[in-house]
Design a protein around this motif. Structure first.
Motif, PDB file in Angstrom:
ATOM      1  N   ALA A   1       0.745  -0.912  -0.072  1.00  0.00           N
ATOM      2  CA  ALA A   1      -0.126  -0.230   0.159  1.00  0.00           C
ATOM      3  C   ALA A   1       1.031   1.010  -0.237  1.00  0.00           C
ATOM      4  O   ALA A   1       0.680   2.511  -0.139  1.00  0.00           O
ATOM      5  CB  ALA A   1      -1.076  -0.074   1.353  1.00  0.00           C
ATOM      6  N   ASN A   2       2.039   1.208   0.531  1.00  0.00           N
ATOM      7  CA  ASN A   2       2.559   2.566   0.874  1.00  0.00           C
ATOM      8  C   ASN A   2       3.634   2.172  -0.614  1.00  0.00           C
ATOM      9  O   ASN A   2       3.978   3.130  -1.028  1.00  0.00           O
ATOM     10  CB  ASN A   2       3.893   2.385   1.918  1.00  0.00           C
ATOM     11  N   LEU A   3       4.524   1.240  -1.254  1.00  0.00           N
ATOM     12  CA  LEU A   3       5.043   1.650  -2.626  1.00  0.00           C
ATOM     13  C   LEU A   3       4.221   2.007  -3.838  1.00  0.00           C
ATOM     14  O   LEU A   3       4.543   2.661  -4.003  1.00  0.00           O
ATOM     15  CB  LEU A   3       5.633  -0.420  -3.088  1.00  0.00           C
ATOM     16  N   ALA A   4       2.590   1.739  -3.103  1.00  0.00           N
ATOM     17  CA  ALA A   4       1.795   2.198  -4.418  1.00  0.00           C
ATOM     18  C   ALA A   4       1.377   3.534  -3.970  1.00  0.00           C
ATOM     19  O   ALA A   4       1.328   4.432  -5.497  1.00  0.00           O
ATOM     20  CB  ALA A   4       0.360   1.256  -4.388  1.00  0.00           C
ATOM     21  N   LEU A   5       1.285   4.296  -2.834  1.00  0.00           N
ATOM     22  CA  LEU A   5       1.205   5.707  -2.911  1.00  0.00           C
ATOM     23  C   LEU A   5       2.082   6.304  -3.545  1.00  0.00           C
ATOM     24  O   LEU A   5       2.185   7.252  -3.888  1.00  0.00           O
ATOM     25  CB  LEU A   5       0.567   5.591  -0.842  1.00  0.00           C
ATOM     26  N   ASN A   6       3.231   5.584  -2.763  1.00  0.00           N
ATOM     27  CA  ASN A   6       4.584   6.384  -3.147  1.00  0.00           C
ATOM     28  C   ASN A   6       4.820   6.383  -4.611  1.00  0.00           C
ATOM     29  O   ASN A   6       5.603   7.496  -5.148  1.00  0.00           O
ATOM     30  CB  ASN A   6       5.621   6.205  -2.204  1.00  0.00           C
ATOM     31  N   TRP A   7       4.793   5.426  -5.338  1.00  0.00           N
ATOM     32  CA  TRP A   7       4.784   4.766  -6.872  1.00  0.00           C
ATOM     33  C   TRP A   7       3.661   6.222  -7.646  1.00  0.00           C
ATOM     34  O   TRP A   7       4.245   6.793  -8.021  1.00  0.00           O
ATOM     35  CB  TRP A   7       4.221   3.929  -7.146  1.00  0.00           C
ATOM     36  N   ILE A   8       2.670   6.454  -7.114  1.00  0.00           N
ATOM     37  CA  ILE A   8       1.444   7.630  -7.475  1.00  0.00           C
ATOM     38  C   ILE A   8       2.189   8.888  -7.655  1.00  0.00           C
ATOM     39  O   ILE A   8       2.538  10.036  -8.172  1.00  0.00           O
ATOM     40  CB  ILE A   8       0.562   7.557  -6.835  1.00  0.00           C
ATOM     41  N   LEU A   9       3.188   9.529  -5.983  1.00  0.00           N
ATOM     42  CA  LEU A   9       3.311  10.122  -5.796  1.00  0.00           C
ATOM     43  C   LEU A   9       4.503  10.973  -6.401  1.00  0.00           C
ATOM     44  O   LEU A   9       4.610  12.264  -7.133  1.00  0.00           O
ATOM     45  CB  LEU A   9       3.822  11.002  -4.108  1.00  0.00           C
ATOM     46  N   ILE A  10       5.367  10.292  -6.958  1.00  0.00           N
ATOM     47  CA  ILE A  10       6.825  10.022  -7.297  1.00  0.00           C
ATOM     48  C   ILE A  10       6.953  10.392  -8.657  1.00  0.00           C
ATOM     49  O   ILE A  10       7.221  11.447  -9.554  1.00  0.00           O
ATOM     50  CB  ILE A  10       8.018   8.916  -7.144  1.00  0.00           C
ATOM     51  N   GLN A  11       5.876   9.582  -9.510  1.00  0.00           N
ATOM     52  CA  GLN A  11       4.960   9.828 -11.163  1.00  0.00           C
ATOM     53  C   GLN A  11       4.721  11.028 -11.198  1.00  0.00           C
ATOM     54  O   GLN A  11       5.076  11.652 -12.102  1.00  0.00           O
ATOM     55  CB  GLN A  11       4.642   9.290 -11.474  1.00  0.00           C
ATOM     56  N   HIS A  12       4.117  11.573  -9.949  1.00  0.00           N
ATOM     57  CA  HIS A  12       4.097  13.652 -10.361  1.00  0.00           C
ATOM     58  C   HIS A  12       4.421  14.476  -9.437  1.00  0.00           C
ATOM     59  O   HIS A  12       4.232  15.482  -9.221  1.00  0.00           O
ATOM     60  CB  HIS A  12       2.603  13.727  -9.803  1.00  0.00           C
ATOM     61  N   ASN A  13       5.851  14.213  -9.500  1.00  0.00           N
ATOM     62  CA  ASN A  13       7.074  15.376  -8.518  1.00  0.00           C
ATOM     63  C   ASN A  13       6.887  15.513  -7.644  1.00  0.00           C
ATOM     64  O   ASN A  13       7.240  16.968  -6.977  1.00  0.00           O
ATOM     65  CB  ASN A  13       6.855  15.634  -9.831  1.00  0.00           C
ATOM     66  N   TYR A  14       6.024  14.457  -6.698  1.00  0.00           N
ATOM     67  CA  TYR A  14       6.013  14.978  -4.941  1.00  0.00           C
ATOM     68  C   TYR A  14       7.434  13.722  -4.778  1.00  0.00           C
ATOM     69  O   TYR A  14       7.493  13.490  -5.199  1.00  0.00           O
ATOM     70  CB  TYR A  14       4.716  14.582  -4.438  1.00  0.00           C
ATOM     71  N   THR A  15       7.363  14.527  -2.848  1.00  0.00           N
ATOM     72  CA  THR A  15       8.396  13.927  -2.195  1.00  0.00           C
ATOM     73  C   THR A  15       7.392  12.120  -1.609  1.00  0.00           C
ATOM     74  O   THR A  15       6.428  12.513  -2.014  1.00  0.00           O
ATOM     75  CB  THR A  15       9.484  14.131  -1.914  1.00  0.00           C
ATOM     76  N   TYR A  16       8.206  11.986  -0.982  1.00  0.00           N
ATOM     77  CA  TYR A  16       7.932  10.318  -0.881  1.00  0.00           C
ATOM     78  C   TYR A  16       6.910  11.088   0.961  1.00  0.00           C
ATOM     79  O   TYR A  16       7.210  11.906   1.321  1.00  0.00           O
ATOM     80  CB  TYR A  16       9.278   9.735  -0.134  1.00  0.00           C
ATOM     81  N   VAL A  17       5.820  10.323   1.061  1.00  0.00           N
ATOM     82  CA  VAL A  17       5.571  10.165   2.498  1.00  0.00           C
ATOM     83  C   VAL A  17       5.382   9.208   3.022  1.00  0.00           C
ATOM     84  O   VAL A  17       5.618   7.514   2.928  1.00  0.00           O
ATOM     85  CB  VAL A  17       3.495   9.606   1.816  1.00  0.00           C
TER      86      VAL A  17
END
Length: 335
Positions: free
Chosen positions: A270-286
């Motif tokens: 769940a955390n990998l999916a969350l951060n995969w989406i964020l990184i793809q949109h140029n956000y930093t890791y949660v």
């Protein structure tokens, strides 16, 4: 629906009496369901779907269709009413998402300013901060799974290839695997590949490589869960260009933790999916801080959001974490 139930029962070689015992439903009711003289409740539909291995969506659609026909099927203006009802359902969904977005718009605007500031730094500065944040993401992710490696030990394992005395081989492998998973997500991001089932399952294989062979990369053997994951990826495909990335990522995390598709590693995935989406949109890791208070807050917010069936609780939490992490990233560069 009556045909679906009867055919499925007969294909499984069950008598109505046997199905009644398995489902804990009166035998007379089972017979009436199959003759069409009585309609099951929603809970009974769910139970029968599982026991008879009927596709849940197919059975639910049949059940809802019959409910609608029973209520308005003979009415003169039924078709016009159905068209209006469909429009209202779609509008209600849009209003809910719009209201959620409106309530968090200010903090989303602040996050965009912070994100743009990070991306204004030069290539060397940005690369250095990215490496630091990646190591911290790996460390905090495995720590959430009770891996005892400290941050410094994690750095030594990943950057120097060292073995830490007193820590198990599994502790080391978990850190290495999570680094590989993180690099894989970065590669997918560079190729502009969005969250998808094939790579999602491969990520599960990666994080369990070396110590979880039989169940790695596979959903649990449950048709209902497999169906739920199919629906999850259908939902993602339909919403990936409609929802704000932070809302999309938060909801994806929530859905995966609710479904629990794997025998092990559901929280990590769940955390990998969350951060995969964020990184793809140029956000930093949660990432969740390693202190016990932060970890307890994370689980508490996750549980509250699920119990109250209110995704906004978890979305607001993730947005707050993202803002804090962006601020810290800027501080690291400006030191």
């Amino acid at each position: 629906m009556k045909s679906l139930l009867k055919n499925a029962r007969e294909q499984k070689g069950l008598k109505t009496r046997e199905l009644a015992q398995l489902a804990d439903i009166d035998q007379a009711l089972i017979s009436k369901f199959e003759s069409g003289t009585r309609k099951p409740t929603k809970d009974q539909v769910t139970k029968l779907s599982q026991l008879l291995e009927i596709d849940y969506e197919t059975l639910m659609v049949a059940w809802l269709k019959e409910k609608i026909l029973y209520e308005i099927g003979n009415e003169e203006f039924a078709l016009k009413a159905l068209i209006l009802a469909e429009q209202e359902i779609q509008n209600n969904k849009k209003e809910i998402n719009s209201a959620l977005l409106s309530s968090i718009q200010n903090i989303l605007d602040e996050i965009e300013i912070l994100k743009n500031k990070i991306h204004s730094f030069n290539h060397f500065e940005y690369r250095q901060i990215s490496k630091t944040l990646e190591i911290e993401f790996i460390f905090k992710s495995i720590h959430l799974n009770r891996n005892p490696l400290t941050l410094e030990e994690t750095k030594l394992v990943l950057n120097e290839g060292l073995t830490i005395s007193g820590k198990s081989m599994q502790n080391h492998i978990e850190a290495i695997n999570f680094q590989e998973a993180t690099l894989y997500i970065k590669d997918l991001t560079q190729k502009k590949i969005a969250l998808n089932e094939k790579d999602f399952l491969l990520l599960h294989t990666i994080i369990f490589k070396g110590f979880e062979s039989e169940s790695s990369g596979k959903y649990v053997n449950d048709k209902l869960i497999i169906r739920e994951m199919n629906l999850f990826f259908n939902w993602f495909e339909s919403q990936k260009n409609n929802l704000h990335p932070l809302i999309l990522a938060s909801e994806a995390h929530l859905r995966i933790t609710e479904i629990k598709p794997f025998e092990n590693g559901n929280l990590q995935m769940a955390n990998l999916a969350l951060n995969w989406i964020l990184i793809q949109h140029n956000y930093t890791y949660v990432t969740i801080d390693e202190n016990q208070k932060s970890i307890e807050e994370y689980f508490s917010v996750l549980e509250e959001s699920q119990i109250q069936n209110d995704k906004s609780i978890f979305i607001n939490y993730i947005i707050r974490i993202e803002k804090e992490n962006l601020k810290r990233a800027i501080q690291l560069i400006e030191k």
